[in-house]
Design an enzyme around this catalytic site. Sequence first.
Site, PDB file in Angstrom:
ATOM      1  N   GLY B  15      18.327  35.416  45.040  1.00 40.09           N
ATOM      2  CA  GLY B  15      19.436  35.103  45.948  1.00 40.09           C
ATOM      3  C   GLY B  15      19.206  35.851  47.252  1.00 40.09           C
ATOM      4  O   GLY B  15      18.089  36.323  47.536  1.00 40.09           O
ATOM      5  N   ALA B  17      19.997  38.821  48.313  1.00 42.58           N
ATOM      6  CA  ALA B  17      19.519  40.210  48.237  1.00 42.58           C
ATOM      7  C   ALA B  17      18.044  40.253  47.857  1.00 42.58           C
ATOM      8  O   ALA B  17      17.255  40.987  48.464  1.00 42.58           O
ATOM      9  CB  ALA B  17      20.362  40.999  47.234  1.00 42.58           C
ATOM     10  N   ASP B 218      22.580  39.468  33.816  1.00 46.44           N
ATOM     11  CA  ASP B 218      21.321  39.730  33.105  1.00 46.44           C
ATOM     12  C   ASP B 218      20.693  41.073  33.476  1.00 46.44           C
ATOM     13  O   ASP B 218      20.152  41.773  32.616  1.00 46.44           O
ATOM     14  CB  ASP B 218      20.310  38.607  33.398  1.00 46.44           C
ATOM     15  CG  ASP B 218      20.883  37.225  33.120  1.00 46.44           C
ATOM     16  OD1 ASP B 218      21.796  37.117  32.285  1.00 46.44           O
ATOM     17  OD2 ASP B 218      20.422  36.260  33.749  1.00 46.44           O
ATOM     18  N   GLN B 237      36.849  41.475  41.245  1.00 47.84           N
ATOM     19  CA  GLN B 237      37.750  40.823  42.192  1.00 47.84           C
ATOM     20  C   GLN B 237      38.177  39.419  41.752  1.00 47.84           C
ATOM     21  O   GLN B 237      37.340  38.605  41.367  1.00 47.84           O
ATOM     22  CB  GLN B 237      37.055  40.706  43.546  1.00 47.84           C
ATOM     23  CG  GLN B 237      37.898  40.010  44.603  1.00 47.84           C
ATOM     24  CD  GLN B 237      37.306  40.194  45.982  1.00 47.84           C
ATOM     25  OE1 GLN B 237      36.388  39.474  46.365  1.00 47.84           O
ATOM     26  NE2 GLN B 237      37.804  41.170  46.724  1.00 47.84           N
ATOM     27  N   HIS B 239      39.630  36.246  43.449  1.00 53.66           N
ATOM     28  CA  HIS B 239      39.855  35.636  44.765  1.00 53.66           C
ATOM     29  C   HIS B 239      41.147  34.832  44.686  1.00 53.66           C
ATOM     30  O   HIS B 239      41.368  34.111  43.716  1.00 53.66           O
ATOM     31  CB  HIS B 239      38.671  34.733  45.114  1.00 53.66           C
ATOM     32  CG  HIS B 239      38.661  34.281  46.537  1.00 53.66           C
ATOM     33  ND1 HIS B 239      39.586  33.400  47.043  1.00 53.66           N
ATOM     34  CD2 HIS B 239      37.841  34.592  47.564  1.00 53.66           C
ATOM     35  CE1 HIS B 239      39.328  33.194  48.329  1.00 53.66           C
ATOM     36  NE2 HIS B 239      38.274  33.904  48.665  1.00 53.66           N
ATOM     37  N   LEU B 249      35.918  27.866  44.456  1.00 56.30           N
ATOM     38  CA  LEU B 249      36.386  28.677  45.571  1.00 56.30           C
ATOM     39  C   LEU B 249      36.830  27.842  46.765  1.00 56.30           C
ATOM     40  O   LEU B 249      36.141  26.924  47.194  1.00 56.30           O
ATOM     41  CB  LEU B 249      35.242  29.602  46.010  1.00 56.30           C
ATOM     42  CG  LEU B 249      35.592  30.596  47.103  1.00 56.30           C
ATOM     43  CD1 LEU B 249      36.584  31.613  46.583  1.00 56.30           C
ATOM     44  CD2 LEU B 249      34.338  31.281  47.602  1.00 56.30           C
ATOM     45  N   GLU B 252      38.508  31.931  52.160  1.00 56.44           N
ATOM     46  CA  GLU B 252      39.514  32.620  52.952  1.00 56.44           C
ATOM     47  C   GLU B 252      39.532  32.106  54.391  1.00 56.44           C
ATOM     48  O   GLU B 252      40.509  32.280  55.109  1.00 56.44           O
ATOM     49  CB  GLU B 252      39.090  34.097  52.977  1.00 56.44           C
ATOM     50  CG  GLU B 252      40.166  35.103  53.026  1.00 56.44           C
ATOM     51  CD  GLU B 252      39.590  36.427  52.540  1.00 56.44           C
ATOM     52  OE1 GLU B 252      39.449  36.577  51.308  1.00 56.44           O
ATOM     53  OE2 GLU B 252      39.290  37.284  53.370  1.00 56.44           O
ATOM     54  N   ARG B 412      36.511  44.405  47.229  1.00 54.66           N
ATOM     55  CA  ARG B 412      35.620  44.043  48.332  1.00 54.66           C
ATOM     56  C   ARG B 412      36.365  43.246  49.389  1.00 54.66           C
ATOM     57  O   ARG B 412      37.159  42.362  49.072  1.00 54.66           O
ATOM     58  CB  ARG B 412      34.446  43.207  47.802  1.00 54.66           C
ATOM     59  CG  ARG B 412      33.556  42.688  48.901  1.00 54.66           C
ATOM     60  CD  ARG B 412      32.313  42.010  48.375  1.00 54.66           C
ATOM     61  NE  ARG B 412      32.556  40.749  47.699  1.00 54.66           N
ATOM     62  CZ  ARG B 412      32.871  39.609  48.312  1.00 54.66           C
ATOM     63  NH1 ARG B 412      33.042  39.583  49.621  1.00 54.66           N
ATOM     64  NH2 ARG B 412      33.041  38.507  47.618  1.00 54.66           N
TER      65      ARG B 412
END
Lengths: 235, 597
Positions: B15, B17, B218, B237, B239, B249, B252, B412
């Site tokens: 992903g 990161a 994992d 969290q 949402h 989702l 926001e 977060r």
Amino acid sequence: MELQLKVFRFHPEKDLRPHYDLFSLEAEATDRVLDLLEMVRAEHDPTLAYRRSCAHGVCGSDAMRINGKNGLACKILVHDLRSRQITVEPLLGLPLIKDLIVDMEPFFAHYRAVLPYLVNDEPLPEDGRERLQSPAERDRFDDTTKCILCAACTTSCPSFWANRLYLGPAAIVNAHRFIFDSRDRAGARRLKILAERQGVWLCRTAFNCTEACPRDIHITQAIAEIKNALLNHSI
Amino acid sequence: MVETHTYDVVIVGAGGAGLMAALNASQIANVAVVSKLHPMRSHTGAAQGGIGAALGNLEEDHWEWHAYDSVKGSDYLGDQDAIEFMCREAVQAVYDLEHYGLPFSRSTDGRIAQRPFGGHTNNQTGKPVRRSCYAADRTGHMILQTLYQQCLKNGILFYDEFLVLDVLVDGGTCCGIVALELATSVIHVFHAKAVIFATGGHGRMWEITSNAYAYTGDGVAAVVRRGLPAEDMEFFQFHPTGIYKLGILITEAVRGEGGILINDQGQRFMEKYAPRIKDLASRDVVSRAMYLEMKAGRGIGGQNYLLLDARPDTVNRYAEADGRTRPDGTPYRVTAEEILSKIPDIVDFCRTYLGVDPAVQPIPVQPTAHYAMGGIPTDIYGRVIVDESNRVLPGLYAVGECACVSVHGANRLGTNSLVDLVVFGKHAGLHAAGYARDADLVPLPPQPESFALQQLASLRAGDGAEQAARIGKELRSLMFDHVGVFRTAEGLRQVVGALEDLRERYHHIRVQDTGTTFNQELQSAWELGNLLDLAYITAVAAEARTESRGAHAREDFPHRDDVHWLKHSLAWLEGDAIRLGYKPVVITSYPPRERTY
């Protein structure tokens, strides 16, 4: 409601040829086709194999043929199909591996062939900030940034079925995304690739790709814009 | 058959990161990326609303304001040195993304467009600030694509569809991982000087979640099974705006563009709970308010959902009431076309899954399990920490949602997941590569695959008295009912007991598919084991924390207790028991204060 789900099955270690399994399921009209597959796996046959991840149409894992048409299993609902007989089969034109899983590598190889990344070796702005781009310049390629590489378009294309070397609509869409980005400098190189034997001229404007796209990208139009750019020697 | 590979740096997960780490590490070191999914399927692609950075393109902003907002959003549990580092570096990270080719939406003067987002404020006025840099409502999709494209350009090597099973630590140093090639069931040992885990979250343990099926923890599970701790796992969290029943989702950004939450009486109830920034309060605050409204019988038709109203008339009415203006000072008023053009994917989701056009009808929403604040403890270079005194395990790194730096603390802030993965992905990649350049390759332990093989074998050797699918269903329902927005001692005790039972029953499942090609039954059983272990840690840590802070809201302990609980939890899984430890929060500039919006 009760419905019949007919699932294409093939286990490469056991089967000589594919067959279909039939499952009777109790489903809601608003269930996704993916929910039906999950139901099969949880309650009937845990060995059924298919790819899926996000389950809401943004990761591109679960493109398959649903009642004969390409779509994402997580984006097609039971009531969209207007039928209580639902058939799911793997994408056409890519090598079959197991059940609904096909080998995506030939598809991604075509994607990689069009230089699908920004090329610009000019110095960055001196202040270190962003390169400027007007909203109009940004809009020019907005539609083709939406592609999730699910392969629904390419594997619905008759030209691709006839010739697996044809780069196919998804690769062309991703070339378009960079060719029309005002920050990019490799448009001419990409156009040269797309002008070759396996490029855009194999498109016969069947519009299957546009119909299959779960992201509503105007694919045939994007391909036409590339053809135009080639004819006019301009981008 | 076991295949062994050797690299300087192995990155697990592709992903945002993992790809950011790969791009940066590959400048210095020999790198391979091992990922359960093809990189383009990663869950970063589902992020919608934007990435926060104080570019100040549309109005005054400062990274220090971003840092303060993040500290406050974290309910003072975030480590302030790490938060300051992240918010300062965020600005360069966003420019890096733009230079990589990310097609950000643009302001009229051609700069990166920015929009308001929950909890992001002008620190002088307390009003929402435009800080979230966005590409329509598919910012994560564009980050994922852009980073993958750059990886292709730079010739990064990928092992796609490989599930990590184990992390190898010998003599106190990490020396590789063990992974299962999903297409063939071949076991691969990746021998490396440094390993970076970027395996994402574990939200699939909740019934209603925005998370991908792949989100089964994992990496964290592999680490805790090797006797390393997990940090702050009680903080998860919810949402506020998931599509009712589906959990998908709704960003926001819909509220950032002026959308309003409405209860059964047609009231904009957030005025009561967050008088200053109302619908743009932190996610924990909004989710709790929604829960309380529903509990008081003000859910729509008495049911467990509320409405998110983004119809232009509604947006304009409340924008006028709030005195909201555009950057040029003119009143904020929108047309249907304008609002829809900023959230095209949301419009598509609503039409596809609800048959609702958000310009004409409000969207039914409920809180949805969304993001793991907790995970593998690390420092700001992504180095994994193994005890209360912040001792580092050489060679092992973690970044993104699977890590806990901690920059998110107890809650977060919206947009900060993308900030986290870009900033720490970059710095962990650079640090790991530098480390690998100077370090020697530690020899592999004898039969490095044995622990993984033994666990896999047990999934085929059960008596078959239990079914994995049933255990998974019970797990998700238990967690949603008792380890959700609000928790109580009684509910948590019940879950801990039930989880002990489910973990025992898990030993009785038996994978029927004996094949080696995409044996997804085996894969799902493995993933279920990961979720069970992490759910167990989550519930035990939540039961122990007798206060309310951020996303961890205890009905029986409704207040934050800084005297006893201003500290991070560390949890060690020791067989069937969990040992808890604690370490202090780093406070630099922002002493804890009461948190109001």
